[in-house]
Write a protein that holds these residues in place. Structure first.
Motif, short mmCIF file in Angstrom:
data_model
loop_
_atom_site.label_atom_id
_atom_site.label_comp_id
_atom_site.label_asym_id
_atom_site.label_seq_id
_atom_site.Cartn_x
_atom_site.Cartn_y
_atom_site.Cartn_z
N ALA A 264 50.72 28.51 27.23
CA ALA A 264 51.57 27.42 28.03
C ALA A 264 50.99 26.04 28.48
CB ALA A 264 52.40 28.12 29.04
N ARG A 265 49.35 26.51 28.66
CA ARG A 265 48.68 25.64 29.15
C ARG A 265 47.68 25.09 28.14
NH1 ARG A 265 51.75 26.36 32.20
NH2 ARG A 265 51.91 26.66 34.52
N GLY A 266 47.79 25.35 26.82
CA GLY A 266 47.21 24.52 25.94
C GLY A 266 45.82 25.45 25.45
N ILE B 201 53.11 38.37 30.74
CA ILE B 201 52.68 39.26 29.79
C ILE B 201 51.95 38.63 28.50
CG2 ILE B 201 53.25 41.54 28.60
CD1 ILE B 201 53.28 41.82 31.59
N MET B 202 51.11 39.20 27.90
CA MET B 202 50.40 39.06 26.93
C MET B 202 50.50 40.10 25.93
SD MET B 202 46.83 37.00 25.66
CE MET B 202 45.65 38.62 25.44
N TYR B 203 50.87 40.11 24.50
CA TYR B 203 51.00 41.06 23.68
C TYR B 203 49.87 40.89 22.62
CZ TYR B 203 55.40 41.96 25.85
OH TYR B 203 56.57 42.22 26.81
N LEU B 204 49.31 41.98 21.98
CA LEU B 204 48.15 41.92 21.14
C LEU B 204 48.26 43.29 20.24
CD1 LEU B 204 45.67 40.08 20.23
CD2 LEU B 204 44.20 41.65 21.55
N CYS B 205 48.22 43.28 19.03
CA CYS B 205 48.06 44.20 18.16
C CYS B 205 46.70 44.65 17.60
CB CYS B 205 48.95 43.75 16.69
SG CYS B 205 50.64 43.48 17.04
N ASP B 206 46.66 46.11 17.64
CA ASP B 206 45.59 46.45 16.82
C ASP B 206 46.08 47.28 15.56
OD1 ASP B 206 43.55 48.52 15.75
OD2 ASP B 206 42.72 48.72 17.63
N THR B 207 46.10 46.35 14.53
CA THR B 207 46.89 46.72 13.32
C THR B 207 46.43 48.06 12.73
OG1 THR B 207 47.39 44.36 12.89
CG2 THR B 207 47.59 45.86 11.03
N PRO B 208 45.19 48.42 12.23
CA PRO B 208 45.12 49.61 11.91
C PRO B 208 45.34 50.86 12.49
CG PRO B 208 43.30 48.01 11.52
CD PRO B 208 44.18 47.52 12.64
N ASP C 25 48.56 42.14 31.69
CA ASP C 25 49.05 41.27 32.63
C ASP C 25 48.25 39.85 32.33
OD1 ASP C 25 50.55 43.12 33.91
OD2 ASP C 25 49.01 43.65 35.23
N TYR C 26 48.97 38.59 32.47
CA TYR C 26 48.29 37.31 31.87
C TYR C 26 48.56 36.43 33.23
CZ TYR C 26 46.91 33.55 28.99
OH TYR C 26 46.32 32.52 28.69
N ASP C 27 47.88 35.99 33.58
CA ASP C 27 47.54 34.75 34.76
C ASP C 27 47.52 33.59 33.61
OD1 ASP C 27 46.88 32.90 36.65
OD2 ASP C 27 45.91 34.22 37.58
N VAL C 28 48.49 32.74 33.55
CA VAL C 28 48.42 31.71 32.77
C VAL C 28 47.70 30.28 33.27
CG1 VAL C 28 50.51 30.47 33.65
CG2 VAL C 28 49.96 30.00 31.44
N ASN D 142 44.73 30.60 35.04
CA ASN D 142 43.29 30.71 34.60
C ASN D 142 42.99 31.26 33.36
OD1 ASN D 142 43.47 33.66 35.09
ND2 ASN D 142 43.09 33.46 37.23
N GLY D 143 43.97 31.91 32.49
CA GLY D 143 43.94 32.26 31.12
C GLY D 143 43.31 33.81 31.21
N LYS D 144 43.57 34.34 32.25
CA LYS D 144 43.00 35.89 32.31
C LYS D 144 43.82 36.84 32.01
CE LYS D 144 38.83 34.33 33.91
NZ LYS D 144 37.80 34.64 32.98
N ALA D 145 43.66 37.81 31.11
CA ALA D 145 44.38 38.89 30.45
C ALA D 145 43.59 40.18 31.07
CB ALA D 145 44.53 38.93 29.10
N THR D 146 44.59 40.88 31.92
CA THR D 146 43.86 42.14 32.54
C THR D 146 44.71 43.22 32.35
OG1 THR D 146 44.84 41.50 34.58
CG2 THR D 146 42.43 40.68 34.17
N ASN D 147 44.54 44.50 32.89
CA ASN D 147 45.35 45.76 32.95
C ASN D 147 45.87 45.96 31.69
OD1 ASN D 147 46.56 47.93 33.98
ND2 ASN D 147 48.50 46.67 34.64
N LYS D 148 44.94 46.14 30.44
CA LYS D 148 45.47 46.58 29.15
C LYS D 148 46.20 48.00 29.19
CE LYS D 148 43.52 47.44 24.76
NZ LYS D 148 42.06 47.99 23.81
#
Length: 296
Positions: free
Chosen positions: A118-120, A169-176, A184-187, A189-195
């Motif tokens: 959302a911030r480009g 929240i950011m989602y990401l796949c590990d396909t195999p 947790d996503y901080d829009v 500063n662009g930081k993704a934490t707490n996987k």
């Protein structure tokens, strides 16, 4: 649980159909065939017979809209971020990815999926050519510079990311591995934490592309299973959509003027179990619109 069945829509027979993209302004659909280095542009009102196809000099793995630039698309190349000129058919490189700690990795990976927040910020995952070596990683382009992101461990194939409607929240796949993770996503500063683990597809399904609806549910392509699956924010399956003839469905995206159509790309295989065509299905809950890339 809601059940849908997709209909075959575009007879593209793509070797590796990926990155479906809908542009609201002119009701236009785009997608790529990575294997054959093709970009297809299809006006929804006219269909496949009125398509325009660009033959590219290198594979493009991901497309996004460019804000205020109808003749450009944001495009991920083999190892770079670029602007694709739809008129000239040329790619103007913004910057590329290099593995400073081990330059040999450059020849072992390529860009795969990506998205713009959302911030480009332009996020992109790389994947191993052999789809086995855990050397893929997540990158982020901001202000003309690209850096390896802190979110996510190494993976053979990364897919996503996407974000919840509130961008928290950011989602990401590990396909195999068959797993979808959330952070947790901080829009700001662009930081993704707490996987943590969000969901694992049953029966060995491989999660590929992702799309999010306005209720915060995540639609994922279950590559190798011929279906897409809708997951609640808690990771519970709330709907499935069978994609007949496309065992290797790759990516869903929302489109249509009401954003209630899901377009689904697929991968062609040699034994006929997967066509490589594009499918579509009308659903009850609209999708969120993807963010556009803003030129600096």
């Amino acid at each position: 649980m809601k059940q849908y069945t997709a209909e075959e829509w575009l007879p593209s027979k793509s070797g590796l159909g990926e990155s479906p993209l809908y542009r609201t302004q002119d009701d236009t659909f785009f997608f790529v065939d990575i294997k054959n280095k093709l970009l297809h542009t299809v006006p929804l009102s006219k269909g496949w017979d009125e398509r325009q196809t660009l033959e590219l000099d290198e594979p493009v793995t991901r497309l996004d809209i460019v804000n205020g630039e109808p003749n450009l698309l944001a495009a991920q190349t083999k190892l770079g971020f670029a602007l694709l000129d739809l008129i000239k058919g040329t790619l103007d490189l913004i910057t590329d990815v290099h593995h400073v700690e081990d330059a040999s990795i450059d020849d072992k990976v390529r860009m795969n999926d990506g998205a713009i927040d959302a911030r480009g910020r332009w996020w992109a995952g790389t994947m191993a050519w052999d789809e086995k070596s855990k050397i893929g990683r997540l990158w982020c382009l901001q202000g003309g510079r690209v850096n390896e992101a802190s979110a996510g461990d190494r993976s053979a194939v990364l897919n996503g990311p996407v974000w919840s409607p509130d961008d928290k929240i950011m989602y990401l796949c590990d396909t195999p591995e068959g797993k979808i993770y959330q952070y947790d996503y901080d829009v700001e500063n662009g930081k993704a934490t707490n996987k943590r683990l969000f969901a694992q597809l049953e029966g060995g399904g491989m999660p590929d592309g992702l799309a999010v609806d306005i209720e915060g549910h995540v639609w994922v392509a279950a590559n190798s299973q011929g279906k897409i699956v809708r997951l609640s924010p808690e990771g519970v399956v709330t709907a499935t959509c069978t994609v007949p003839g496309a065992k290797m469905c790759s990516c869903p995206t929302f489109g249509g003027k009401d954003m209630k159509t899901i377009f689904i790309t697929s991968i062609r295989d040699e034994d006929g179990g997967s066509t490589g065509n594009v499918y579509r299905i009308d659903v009850d809950v609209a999708g969120i619109r993807r963010h556009a890339y803003k030129k600096n």
